[in-house]
Design a protein around this motif. Structure first.
Motif, PDB file in Angstrom:
ATOM      1  N   LYS A   1      18.903  37.500 -43.117  1.00  0.00           N
ATOM      2  CA  LYS A   1      18.756  37.584 -41.715  1.00  0.00           C
ATOM      3  C   LYS A   1      18.018  38.775 -41.104  1.00  0.00           C
ATOM      4  N   ALA A   2      18.302  39.841 -41.646  1.00  0.00           N
ATOM      5  CA  ALA A   2      17.513  40.835 -40.870  1.00  0.00           C
ATOM      6  C   ALA A   2      16.138  40.710 -41.445  1.00  0.00           C
ATOM      7  N   ASP A   3      15.736  40.477 -42.722  1.00  0.00           N
ATOM      8  CA  ASP A   3      14.308  40.377 -42.992  1.00  0.00           C
ATOM      9  C   ASP A   3      13.557  39.185 -42.616  1.00  0.00           C
ATOM     10  N   TYR A   4      14.076  38.360 -41.999  1.00  0.00           N
ATOM     11  CA  TYR A   4      13.649  37.314 -41.201  1.00  0.00           C
ATOM     12  C   TYR A   4      12.637  37.556 -40.203  1.00  0.00           C
ATOM     13  N   ARG A   5      11.392  37.064 -40.168  1.00  0.00           N
ATOM     14  CA  ARG A   5      10.707  37.358 -39.025  1.00  0.00           C
ATOM     15  C   ARG A   5      10.093  36.085 -38.385  1.00  0.00           C
ATOM     16  N   SER A   6      10.131  36.050 -37.137  1.00  0.00           N
ATOM     17  CA  SER A   6       9.255  34.705 -36.440  1.00  0.00           C
ATOM     18  C   SER A   6       8.022  35.115 -36.686  1.00  0.00           C
ATOM     19  N   SER A   7       7.072  33.899 -36.667  1.00  0.00           N
ATOM     20  CA  SER A   7       5.818  33.828 -36.523  1.00  0.00           C
ATOM     21  C   SER A   7       5.202  34.586 -35.353  1.00  0.00           C
ATOM     22  N   ASP A   8       6.042  34.675 -34.280  1.00  0.00           N
ATOM     23  CA  ASP A   8       5.559  35.364 -32.960  1.00  0.00           C
ATOM     24  C   ASP A   8       6.187  36.727 -32.946  1.00  0.00           C
ATOM     25  N   THR A   9       5.643  37.519 -32.178  1.00  0.00           N
ATOM     26  CA  THR A   9       5.895  38.872 -31.647  1.00  0.00           C
ATOM     27  C   THR A   9       6.556  38.652 -30.292  1.00  0.00           C
TER      28      THR A   9
ATOM     29  N   PRO B   1       5.808  44.079 -35.408  1.00  0.00           N
ATOM     30  CA  PRO B   1       7.289  44.116 -35.071  1.00  0.00           C
ATOM     31  C   PRO B   1       7.463  42.757 -34.410  1.00  0.00           C
ATOM     32  N   ALA B   2       8.924  42.536 -34.699  1.00  0.00           N
ATOM     33  CA  ALA B   2       9.149  41.238 -34.009  1.00  0.00           C
ATOM     34  C   ALA B   2       9.703  41.452 -32.526  1.00  0.00           C
ATOM     35  N   ARG B   3       9.735  42.655 -32.048  1.00  0.00           N
ATOM     36  CA  ARG B   3       9.881  42.798 -30.507  1.00  0.00           C
ATOM     37  C   ARG B   3       8.928  43.980 -30.003  1.00  0.00           C
ATOM     38  N   ILE B   4       8.593  43.867 -29.079  1.00  0.00           N
ATOM     39  CA  ILE B   4       7.749  44.823 -28.159  1.00  0.00           C
ATOM     40  C   ILE B   4       8.622  45.137 -26.878  1.00  0.00           C
ATOM     41  N   THR B   5       9.237  46.200 -26.403  1.00  0.00           N
ATOM     42  CA  THR B   5       9.619  46.261 -25.041  1.00  0.00           C
ATOM     43  C   THR B   5       8.682  47.148 -24.285  1.00  0.00           C
ATOM     44  N   THR B   6       8.359  46.533 -23.137  1.00  0.00           N
ATOM     45  CA  THR B   6       7.347  47.109 -22.162  1.00  0.00           C
ATOM     46  C   THR B   6       8.118  47.412 -21.142  1.00  0.00           C
ATOM     47  N   THR B   7       7.482  48.226 -20.026  1.00  0.00           N
ATOM     48  CA  THR B   7       7.963  48.553 -18.857  1.00  0.00           C
ATOM     49  C   THR B   7       7.857  47.562 -17.634  1.00  0.00           C
ATOM     50  N   LEU B   8       7.331  46.341 -17.973  1.00  0.00           N
ATOM     51  CA  LEU B   8       7.499  45.228 -17.084  1.00  0.00           C
ATOM     52  C   LEU B   8       8.508  44.782 -16.586  1.00  0.00           C
ATOM     53  N   ASP B   9       8.474  44.347 -15.210  1.00  0.00           N
ATOM     54  CA  ASP B   9      10.018  43.758 -14.676  1.00  0.00           C
ATOM     55  C   ASP B   9       9.473  42.260 -14.623  1.00  0.00           C
ATOM     56  N   ALA B  10      10.323  41.387 -15.568  1.00  0.00           N
ATOM     57  CA  ALA B  10      10.149  39.955 -15.594  1.00  0.00           C
ATOM     58  C   ALA B  10      10.230  39.170 -14.274  1.00  0.00           C
ATOM     59  N   GLY B  11      11.041  39.480 -13.349  1.00  0.00           N
ATOM     60  CA  GLY B  11      11.150  38.900 -12.316  1.00  0.00           C
ATOM     61  C   GLY B  11       9.817  39.253 -11.278  1.00  0.00           C
ATOM     62  N   LEU B  12       9.607  40.422 -11.144  1.00  0.00           N
ATOM     63  CA  LEU B  12       8.307  40.676 -10.457  1.00  0.00           C
ATOM     64  C   LEU B  12       6.975  40.142 -11.100  1.00  0.00           C
ATOM     65  N   GLN B  13       6.966  40.144 -12.585  1.00  0.00           N
ATOM     66  CA  GLN B  13       5.960  39.690 -13.075  1.00  0.00           C
ATOM     67  C   GLN B  13       5.641  38.178 -12.638  1.00  0.00           C
ATOM     68  N   ARG B  14       6.645  37.404 -12.733  1.00  0.00           N
ATOM     69  CA  ARG B  14       6.729  36.029 -12.261  1.00  0.00           C
ATOM     70  C   ARG B  14       6.273  35.833 -11.054  1.00  0.00           C
ATOM     71  N   PHE B  15       6.853  36.862 -10.200  1.00  0.00           N
ATOM     72  CA  PHE B  15       6.601  36.727  -8.608  1.00  0.00           C
ATOM     73  C   PHE B  15       4.978  36.814  -8.367  1.00  0.00           C
ATOM     74  N   ALA B  16       4.512  37.935  -9.020  1.00  0.00           N
ATOM     75  CA  ALA B  16       2.990  38.158  -8.939  1.00  0.00           C
ATOM     76  C   ALA B  16       2.070  37.121  -9.363  1.00  0.00           C
TER      77      ALA B  16
END
Length: 740
Positions: free
Chosen positions: A40-48, A285-300
């Protein structure tokens, strides 16, 4: 008649198979079996997956082109209908055997002996063994001895799996690793691509189709439907197999590529940028954490789309938005394009280079104030100006093709007047100005002499990200540091501008009354909290900007067309400004802070002084000065050498060069007389009367011209000669709109 293999050949194959099986068994016993947790830990989605600052999903970006895999799905999140259909199709005694279904093995052997078609004896556990170890995968192409060896290896590994893993773990891993059809691997990808739902939502018919695809992933639709119908009947259901066949054909023929939730795909441009910045050989990487705010991003994003929809009739289809936290430099919103509204949705408007227009003027005036050459109360002349260049006479004009006369620097910047900016650049010099812009992170490709006087009006190409971050430096008292979209270590801010001069410029940009001569009082730039803001429009209305900041945030917006076509009658206050205001309002509503709504504190080195202007040039007011430059009264020098001059413009022997990008009829030259001229006097051009001797504009025409001022008796009171140099006018060129 069926030809039977010879006994010797059969015996030889059996011996070879047993030898290979014996060797494989020894190899398998020596090889460590991975645990469920390791798999399970080695599994990777085809998306990041791109995440916002709170861990909320922003964007899924395809990084593995070999197979399409979704996220790992836990067994409780998989539809019970699918689990039932799978075991009926592949392994009816899954919960009874210990890895090998000997009853199924016997049935398969008996069927093979009599040349009957029967289902294989591979259990789910044996198939999982082949998925975990490619050496155990069943070969294609009819290699009978190799298949026998793989079966033995699968059986051995399945027996070991059953002793180290739980049944639910085996079933969960299998459903996440098994291939279904084409590039689809795992139940998550299958559910999203074929049925456009999560695995938990699969109904009995969809589950039966999925189970049938495991048995024959590349089979034609009728055969898949036939198998799915059998699975449903085995459950005691009574399906309409004809309808199921039609539905199966539709599902398998679907070429739609949209993801499970297209609306949740919020930041494709930033995601691609962050992935491209990774080392080439580094694993994705499977995940990349950004500084964006999802709510503000959607609103913008939604606000930009709405505004562009409203501007569609004015030939506008693209835009971009970026919002940055002043203190940290963290990017809170990054909208690279309008998405489906654009024909160039893949172009990232945040990083694309465009002419800056008047958005560079604040940095120009800051230098002049910093060097103590000018103050916010200094009087600048907004009147026709001709500068000799290698290409002819450069005559800057204002957005409204009008001149305001003598105005203060505060009014000139607030109302975005062009001629005063060019006059200021004469003091600063293009090279000094270009060096300052580069120090603020703007990507200038040439030195100041290359751009010349037009640099004051934003002829240089910049990016929305760099321009917005330069305004953030103004908000931070002249201290510059790079923006960042990931929570990495912050870089030390560098002092680029004088804090006192930066404060004065910010105060001007926040002054509503200073904008009145051009924009009036009612416009999108007037916020309910303290905010400094500037608009800009490049030549031919190709780019429209609005950049501004409060104490806490800086927001930049660009609208235009990615392919470079001009907009139709779109100004800074009607194009980008409404989006800027909406995003800035949303930021302050999401993070209410009474102090953030107030003007910034004045730095040391400033003096606030009451000032009066002679001749009612401007109303009295309180003004900020750098210490040592303060004044209580502004007086104009008298006469200025023009007492005996009746024709104020154009000057004698002026040479004007027509712009080939602007329609000929839109290029006009101002004829001006000094005040006090008799209304009975007239203009006469090249011997023909034009009309009363009042300030007017003449549609220019190439050639040498004689302009005369004549009295009521046709006596020439004064005359000037000027030349208009022709140019090849481009057909269909739009009316020029200068920077605002």
């Amino acid at each position: 008649m069926t030809t039977m293999p010879s006994p010797n050949r059969t015996m030889a194959r059996a011996i070879v198979g047993l030898a290979c099986a014996w060797a494989l068994l020894h190899a398998q016993q020596a090889r460590a079996l991975p645990s469920f947790e390791q798999v399970k830990a080695d599994y990777r989605s085809s998306d990041t997956l791109l995440l916002d600052r709170h861990g909320q999903p922003l964007q899924a970006i395809r990084t593995d082109q070999a197979a399409l895999r979704g996220d790992w799905t836990a067994l409780p999140q998989i539809s019970p209908a699918l689990r039932t259909a799978l075991l009926l199709s592949e392994d009816k005694r899954f919960y009874e055997h210990s890895g090998v279904d000997w009853q199924a093995v016997g049935s398969a052997a008996w069927g093979n002996l009599w040349n009957q078609r029967t289902r294989g004896a591979s259990t789910v556990t044996m198939q999982l063994a082949g998925l975990l170890d490619q050496d155990l995968a069943m070969p294609r192409g009819g290699q009978q001895s190799r298949s026998f060896v793989a079966k033995i290896g699968q059986a051995s590994t399945a027996w070991r799996l059953e002793r180290q893993w739980r049944k639910d773990q085996i079933l969960e891993a299998y459903l996440n690793l098994v291939g279904f059809r084409g590039e689809l691997v795992g139940i998550s990808a299958l559910s999203a691509r074929l049925f456009h739902k999560y695995p938990s939502g699969l109904d009995a018919e969809e589950a039966a189709i999925a189970a049938a695809l495991i048995r024959a992933p590349n089979a034609p639709a009728p055969r898949v439907a036939e198998r799915a119908c059998s699975v449903l009947k085995e459950q005691g259901l009574q399906p309409d197999c004809k309808v199921l066949s039609t539905y199966t054909s539709q599902v398998l023929a679907s070429k739609r590529q949209e993801r499970l939730d297209a609306d949740a795909q919020l930041a494709p441009h930033l995601g691609r940028r962050l992935l491209a910045a990774l080392p080439r050989q580094a694993p994705r990487p499977a995940r990349i954490t950004t500084t964006l705010d999802a709510g503000l991003q959607r609103f913008a994003r939604d606000t930009l789309r709405q505004r562009l929809t409203e501007l569609r009739e004015r030939h506008v289809e693209d835009g971009a938005v970026i919002a940055i936290d002043n203190a940290s430099g963290e990017v809170l919103a990054w909208v690279g394009s309008s998405g489906g509204l654009s024909q160039a949705g893949d172009v990232d408007g945040v990083t694309a280079r465009r002419q800056a227009g008047s958005t560079l003027k604040p940095f120009l005036y800051e230098i002049a104030i910093e060097q103590r050459w000018l103050t916010a109360a200094s009087i600048l002349d907004d009147s026709p100006l001709g500068l000799t260049t290698s290409g002819g006479l450069y005559i800057p004009q204002n957005y409204d093709h009008d001149f305001k006369g003598r105005v203060s620097l505060r009014t000139a910047l607030g109302s975005s007047l062009n001629v005063p900016a060019v006059r200021t650049l004469l003091m600063v010099t293009p090279e000094r100005f270009a060096q300052r812009l580069s120090a603020l992170g703007l990507p200038l490709d040439h030195n100041g002499d290359y751009y010349g006087y037009s640099l004051a009006l934003g002829s240089a190409e910049v990016t929305l990200a760099s321009l917005t971050n330069a305004y953030r430096a103004l908000a931070n008292g002249g201290r510059f540091s790079p923006w960042r979209a990931q929570a990495t270590s912050t870089s030390e801010a560098s002092p680029i501008m004088n804090p006192a001069a930066a404060f004065i410029v910010a105060d001007v940009l926040a002054h509503r009354e200073a904008r009145v001569p051009t924009f009036g009082l009612d416009n999108a730039l007037a916020a309910r909290y303290w905010a400094a803001v500037k608009t800009g429009t490049s030549k031919d209305m190709r780019d429209n900007w609005c950049i501004g900041f409060s104490r806490r945030y800086t927001v930049g917006v660009w609208v235009g067309n990615a392919h470079g076509d001009p907009m139709w009658d779109v100004s800074g206050t009607t194009g980008a400004a409404p989006v800027w205001r909406a995003v800035m309002d949303a930021l302050h509503q999401r993070h209410p802070d009474q102090r953030a709504a107030q003007p910034p504190d004045a730095p040391s080195g400033l003096v606030q002084q009451a000032i009066r202007f002679d001749g009612q040039l401007e109303p009295p007011r309180m003004e900020w000065f750098m210490a040592g430059t303060e004044q209580a009264e502004i007086r104009l020098a008298s006469a200025m050498g023009q007492a005996n001059t009746l024709i104020h413009a154009p000057s004698d022997r002026t040479i004007v060069a027509l712009d080939p990008d602007i329609p000929l009829q839109a290029q006009k030259l101002s004829f001006k007389v000094v005040s006090g001229v008799s209304p009975r006097w007239s203009w006469r051009l090249d011997g023909k009367r034009l009309g009363p001797a009042i300030n007017t504009q003449w549609a220019m025409w190439p050639g040498h011209h004689l302009l005369e001022l004549v009295d009521a008796g046709n006596k020439v009171m004064e005359a000037v000669r000027f030349e208009v140099r022709g140019a090849q006018v481009k057909p269909g060129a739009k009316r020029r709109q200068s920077s605002t």
